[in-house]
Design an enzyme around this catalytic site. Structure first.
Site, PDB file in Angstrom:
ATOM      1  N   GLY A  10      31.737  44.575  47.283  1.00 35.57           N
ATOM      2  CA  GLY A  10      32.320  43.951  46.097  1.00 35.57           C
ATOM      3  C   GLY A  10      31.287  43.085  45.400  1.00 35.57           C
ATOM      4  O   GLY A  10      30.524  42.386  46.058  1.00 35.57           O
ATOM      5  N   GLU A 102      30.132  41.446  54.364  1.00 34.65           N
ATOM      6  CA  GLU A 102      30.586  41.902  55.670  1.00 34.65           C
ATOM      7  C   GLU A 102      30.312  43.389  55.964  1.00 34.65           C
ATOM      8  O   GLU A 102      29.622  43.735  56.921  1.00 34.65           O
ATOM      9  CB  GLU A 102      32.091  41.610  55.746  1.00 34.65           C
ATOM     10  CG  GLU A 102      32.699  41.774  57.097  1.00 34.65           C
ATOM     11  CD  GLU A 102      34.218  41.884  57.004  1.00 34.65           C
ATOM     12  OE1 GLU A 102      34.759  41.986  55.884  1.00 34.65           O
ATOM     13  OE2 GLU A 102      34.846  41.908  58.070  1.00 34.65           O
ATOM     14  N   ILE A 125      32.009  36.362  47.585  1.00 26.27           N
ATOM     15  CA  ILE A 125      32.773  35.188  47.125  1.00 26.27           C
ATOM     16  C   ILE A 125      33.536  34.586  48.302  1.00 26.27           C
ATOM     17  O   ILE A 125      33.882  33.431  48.281  1.00 26.27           O
ATOM     18  CB  ILE A 125      33.751  35.527  45.979  1.00 26.27           C
ATOM     19  CG1 ILE A 125      34.819  36.543  46.413  1.00 26.27           C
ATOM     20  CG2 ILE A 125      33.021  35.993  44.744  1.00 26.27           C
ATOM     21  CD1 ILE A 125      36.025  36.579  45.491  1.00 26.27           C
ATOM     22  N   ASP A 126      33.792  35.391  49.347  1.00 27.37           N
ATOM     23  CA  ASP A 126      34.618  34.926  50.471  1.00 27.37           C
ATOM     24  C   ASP A 126      33.917  33.866  51.331  1.00 27.37           C
ATOM     25  O   ASP A 126      34.578  33.151  52.075  1.00 27.37           O
ATOM     26  CB  ASP A 126      35.000  36.109  51.377  1.00 27.37           C
ATOM     27  CG  ASP A 126      35.699  37.221  50.610  1.00 27.37           C
ATOM     28  OD1 ASP A 126      36.208  36.939  49.513  1.00 27.37           O
ATOM     29  OD2 ASP A 126      35.726  38.363  51.106  1.00 27.37           O
ATOM     30  N   ARG A 161      57.463  22.516  37.230  1.00 32.98           N
ATOM     31  CA  ARG A 161      57.445  23.792  37.954  1.00 32.98           C
ATOM     32  C   ARG A 161      56.584  23.727  39.207  1.00 32.98           C
ATOM     33  O   ARG A 161      55.669  22.901  39.303  1.00 32.98           O
ATOM     34  CB  ARG A 161      56.861  24.889  37.053  1.00 32.98           C
ATOM     35  CG  ARG A 161      57.861  25.396  36.053  1.00 32.98           C
ATOM     36  CD  ARG A 161      57.209  26.357  35.104  1.00 32.98           C
ATOM     37  NE  ARG A 161      58.217  26.993  34.271  1.00 32.98           N
ATOM     38  CZ  ARG A 161      57.961  27.632  33.146  1.00 32.98           C
ATOM     39  NH1 ARG A 161      56.728  27.728  32.699  1.00 32.98           N
ATOM     40  NH2 ARG A 161      58.934  28.190  32.466  1.00 32.98           N
ATOM     41  N   ARG A 276      35.310  36.933  40.557  1.00 32.50           N
ATOM     42  CA  ARG A 276      34.070  37.656  40.869  1.00 32.50           C
ATOM     43  C   ARG A 276      33.168  37.868  39.651  1.00 32.50           C
ATOM     44  O   ARG A 276      32.030  38.331  39.797  1.00 32.50           O
ATOM     45  CB  ARG A 276      34.416  39.024  41.480  1.00 32.50           C
ATOM     46  CG  ARG A 276      35.080  38.946  42.830  1.00 32.50           C
ATOM     47  CD  ARG A 276      34.485  39.914  43.812  1.00 32.50           C
ATOM     48  NE  ARG A 276      34.350  41.250  43.310  1.00 32.50           N
ATOM     49  CZ  ARG A 276      34.984  42.319  43.811  1.00 32.50           C
ATOM     50  NH1 ARG A 276      35.834  42.160  44.816  1.00 32.50           N
ATOM     51  NH2 ARG A 276      34.765  43.507  43.341  1.00 32.50           N
TER      52      ARG A 276
HETATM   53  O1  F6P Z   1      35.210  40.615  49.630  1.00 36.31           O
HETATM   54  C1  F6P Z   1      35.309  40.222  48.311  1.00 36.31           C
HETATM   55  C2  F6P Z   1      36.693  40.495  47.756  1.00 36.31           C
HETATM   56  O2  F6P Z   1      36.737  40.034  46.430  1.00 36.31           O
HETATM   57  C3  F6P Z   1      37.841  39.923  48.586  1.00 36.31           C
HETATM   58  O3  F6P Z   1      38.017  38.553  48.376  1.00 36.31           O
HETATM   59  C4  F6P Z   1      38.980  40.784  48.120  1.00 36.31           C
HETATM   60  O4  F6P Z   1      40.000  40.873  49.092  1.00 36.31           O
HETATM   61  C5  F6P Z   1      38.325  42.126  47.911  1.00 36.31           C
HETATM   62  O5  F6P Z   1      36.945  41.889  47.747  1.00 36.31           O
HETATM   63  C6  F6P Z   1      38.825  42.911  46.725  1.00 36.31           C
HETATM   64  O6  F6P Z   1      38.204  44.128  46.734  1.00 36.31           O
HETATM   65  P1  F6P Z   1      38.213  45.173  45.536  1.00 36.31           P
HETATM   66  O7  F6P Z   1      37.228  44.702  44.517  1.00 36.31           O
HETATM   67  O8  F6P Z   1      37.798  46.444  46.169  1.00 36.31           O
HETATM   68  O9  F6P Z   1      39.594  45.191  44.961  1.00 36.31           O
END
Ligand code: F6P
Length: 343
Positions: A10, A102, A125-126, A161, A276
């Site tokens: 990603g 990862e 980003i995680d 809210r 992202r």
């Molecule tokens: O690993 C980065 C990430 O943005 C995660 O936070 C999220 O769960 C995933 O990738 C989303 O993946 P995709 O871009 O394939 O929808």
């Protein structure tokens, strides 16, 4: 030297800043940089092009990656590793710099064991890459989420809210924790700990007593909440087309429960891929620049099979095998900080 570079998995903000740093540092030392297109997909197909120094103008602040990225995994392609090795040799490269998270790390580890000389730069980003204090893209994602929380505060107050902000992070709650702390969230729900639904209700009541009839709950996409019945609320496990876990939807699930239990007006904001994209923060630009330059120096020293990582004030290298397959999760001592401000 002829150095290849690819961005895998990603995307995130700061990848282009890393590419720029690699190209510029390599050029200074008389090396050439070959950009492999669309992550591992490009290496499997033998697709790439030489990167010119002139192309790096404007890259520092540009989101995304000029090389493209994909979640294609050579370990899941028959003969994938061999194909990668063959195309690496065919391009007559001496080393490969891999910018990834990862999934990319596991692939890099396997390729490194198979004899491909490579160095990894951690990005996601995680912020869940083990062995580094920070990953490229995390700071920007936190800033985006914090800006959103700031904006949601005023509209939440106008309408009395409950605002649920669902953020990314996969199985680690770093974005939720940091953005929740920075944005003054009334509750932060992360995958590292199970949150009791009754505690959330307690927060709403406590705030109402103080005349605050609105709340902001930051919820990580893999958060778990235990309902009064004992049932755990959690996004059902799904997989994308590459077999990777696909999360999302916990915000709306939680909203339903809060409405049912209190009758409160609840709105959900899912930040999704906004976290992202776009311009990287200054912090991510500097981190990407430092890791990019360091990666070139590790290549020059032939320190292969290693990852450039941030350790305190320094950039050092660690064996990829120490990080691959591990998840850096939010430790309890950090997770509990948010609780000081709940309710
Ligand atoms: O690993 C980065 C990430 O943005 C995660 O936070 C999220 O769960 C995933 O990738 C989303 O993946 P995709 O871009 O394939 O929808």
């Amino acid at each position: 030297m002829r150095i290849g570079i690819l961005t895998g998995g990603g995307d995130c903000s700061g990848l282009n800043a890393a590419i720029r740093a690699v190209v510029r540092a390599a050029d200074k030392d008389g090396h050439r940089v070959y950009g492999i297109l669309s992550g591992w997909k490009g290496l499997l197909k033998g697709e790439g092009r030489w990167l010119r120094v002139e192309e790096t103008a404007g890259l520092l602040s540009l989101g995304g990656t000029i090389l493209g990225s994909s979640r294609v995994n050579p370990l899941k392609v028959r003969g994938g590793l061999k194909l990668c090795l063959r195309n690496f040799r065919k391009a007559k490269l001496n080393a490969l710099i891999v910018v990834g998270g990862e999934g990319t790390l596991k692939i890099a580890d396997a390729l490194s064991r198979a004899g491909l000389p490579l160095v990894v730069i951690p990005k996601t980003i995680d912020n869940d890459t083990a062995g580094t204090d920070a990953t490229i893209g995390f700071d920007t994602a936190v800033q985006v989420a914090t800006d959103a929380i700031d904006r949601l505060h005023t509209t939440a107050e106008s309408h009395d809210r409950v605002m649920i902000v669902e953020v990314m992070g996969r199985h680690a709650g770093w974005i939720a924790t940091y953005a929740g702390l920075a944005g003054g969230a009334d509750a932060i729900l992360i995958p590292e700990e199970i949150f009791e639904f009754k505690d959330l209700m307690g927060i709403l009541k406590k705030r109402a007593k103080r005349g605050r009839h609105y709340s902001i709950f930051v919820v990580s996409e893999d958060a778990r909440i235990r309902l009064a019945s004992g049932k755990i609320l959690r996004t059902p496990l799904q997989h994308d087309e590459y077999g990777d876990v696909k999360l999302g939807g916990i915000g709306e699930m939680l909203a339903k429960e809060i409405r049912k239990s209190t009758g409160a007006e609840v709105r959900v904001t899912v930040l999704g891929h906004v976290q992202r994209g776009g311009t990287p923060t200054a912090g991510d630009r500097v981190l990407a620049t430092r890791l990019g330059i360091a990666a070139v120096h590790f290549v020059e020293k032939r320190q292969f099979g290693r990852m450039a990582v941030a350790h305190g004030a320094e950039i050092v290298s660690i064996p990829i095998s120490e990080s691959a397959g591990q998840t850096k999760r939010v430790p309890p001592r950090i997770a509990k900080l948010g609780r000081v401000f709940f309710g």
